[in-house]
Design an enzyme around this catalytic site. Structure first.
Site, short mmCIF file in Angstrom:
data_model
loop_
_atom_site.label_atom_id
_atom_site.label_comp_id
_atom_site.label_asym_id
_atom_site.label_seq_id
_atom_site.Cartn_x
_atom_site.Cartn_y
_atom_site.Cartn_z
N LYS A 273 0.87 -1.18 0.00
CA LYS A 273 0.00 0.00 0.00
C LYS A 273 0.90 1.23 0.00
O LYS A 273 1.69 1.43 0.92
CB LYS A 273 -0.92 0.01 1.23
CG LYS A 273 -2.00 1.07 1.15
CD LYS A 273 -2.94 0.98 2.34
CE LYS A 273 -4.15 1.88 2.16
NZ LYS A 273 -3.79 3.28 1.87
N ASP B 76 1.88 5.17 0.11
CA ASP B 76 1.41 6.37 0.82
C ASP B 76 1.44 7.55 -0.14
O ASP B 76 2.28 8.44 -0.05
CB ASP B 76 2.31 6.63 2.02
CG ASP B 76 1.63 7.53 3.05
OD1 ASP B 76 0.46 7.89 2.84
OD2 ASP B 76 2.28 7.86 4.06
N GLU C 83 3.16 1.73 4.24
CA GLU C 83 1.88 2.07 4.86
C GLU C 83 1.03 0.86 5.16
O GLU C 83 0.24 0.85 6.10
CB GLU C 83 1.12 3.04 3.95
CG GLU C 83 -0.16 3.58 4.58
CD GLU C 83 -0.98 4.42 3.61
OE1 GLU C 83 -1.85 5.17 4.09
OE2 GLU C 83 -0.75 4.31 2.39
#
Length: 306
Positions: free
Chosen positions: A20, A22, A161
């Site tokens: 994921k 950021d 993240e």
């Protein structure tokens, strides 16, 4: 297509796992007419990212999904990206391209040479994307893995993240939050509506904290707490400039102003991202820290769960 927040990754043969990033979610439409970058809210943000336009130009007809990311020492920095998200003046954009260059990290392809790929399974779209990136220099492909726990371990070790899990047979559902995509976020954070701002009585024009609200299941708003940490002088002035004041609070459970503080109510139009330690028993934020304004998020997404 949006992912559902989870507290633990699903495991099994039917899933793929990605980091994921950021950054800011974006759709990039490349055609004979040039390059157009759209935010999640559908806004045209092409002018703010000439470095990304240069990166993706010449790809032929295609529609890509991914994240615009600013890397610092090999890691995504939302703080550095935040400085670019609201700048559109040519001179300022040019300066920031040099100070905080952005990269488009691509993770899906929705159209190629006029063919709609959204109804194709993720595995087919991914194979198409991998072939494309292999044939075109300068593209950054979000890596994909088949081991969820190992992916989570690596992501945590590198300070990323979180991790997104995607069903291998999932089709792409534009604009919909689906259980076929699931996101595990390591840092607890969420999106909140700004419903007011506070100032010290001794400095009545200086924003010191934001009053936050979250959208309820019935579409209303409730008070969620205040955030002052992370709001530097320049950032506070930028946020204040986005707010439209109103006479009455937009929530029924509005807090009373504290002694020595001035409280201003605003139209709930601005969405911000906030990190926090936990929710208190009365559903208020504990130890919140302001991360940035999210112009790519709609008010109905301000539900506090990121």
């Amino acid at each position: 297509m949006l992912a559902t927040a989870i507290s633990a990754l699903p495991v099994g043969a039917g899933w793929a796992y990605e980091f994921k990033w950021d950054g800011v979610r974006a759709l990039i439409d490349v055609s004979d007419g040039g390059v157009r970058i759209r935010s999640r809210a559908g806004n045209d943000v092409t002018g703010g990212y000439p470095d990304v336009v240069a990166q993706v130009a010449g790809a032929g007809d295609a529609l890509f999904d991914g994240e615009i990311v600013v890397f610092v020492d090999g890691r995504p920095s939302f703080e550095r990206l935040q400085a670019r998200m609201h700048v559109r003046g040519r001179a300022d954009v040019t300066r920031l391209v040099g100070e905080a260059p952005a990269t488009f990290v691509v993770f899906d392809v929705l159209r190629r040479f006029g063919v709609d790929l959204t109804e194709r399974p993720w595995t087919e779209r991914r194979a198409t994307l991998e072939r494309f990136v292999a044939e075109h220099e300068g593209w950054t492909l979000s890596p994909s893995f088949d081991d969820g726990p190992a992916t989570e371990s690596v992501a945590r070790q590198h300070g990323l993240e979180g991790v997104v899990a995607k069903r291998l047979d999932s089709v792409y559902r534009p604009g919909r939050r689906s259980d076929d995509w699931r996101k595990l976020r390591f840092v607890r954070a969420g999106d909140f509506a700004v419903i007011g701002w506070e100032a010290a009585a001794a400095h009545p024009a200086t924003l010191s904290s934001l009053v936050l609200g979250v959208v309820t299941d019935d579409g209303g708003l409730r008070f969620a707490g205040k955030v002052g940490s992370g709001l530097s002088g320049r950032t506070a002035a930028l946020v204040k400039g986005l707010l439209v004041e109103r006479a009455d609070p937009p929530v029924t459970d509005a807090p009373r102003p504290m002694t020595g503080r001035l409280l201003h109510w605003v139209e709930p139009q601005v969405v911000v991202e906030v990190e926090f330690a936990a929710w208190t028993g009365d559903r208020r934020l504990r130890q919140p820290v302001f991360r940035g304004v999210r112009k790519d998020k709609r008010l109905d997404e301000a539900r506090g769960d990121g």
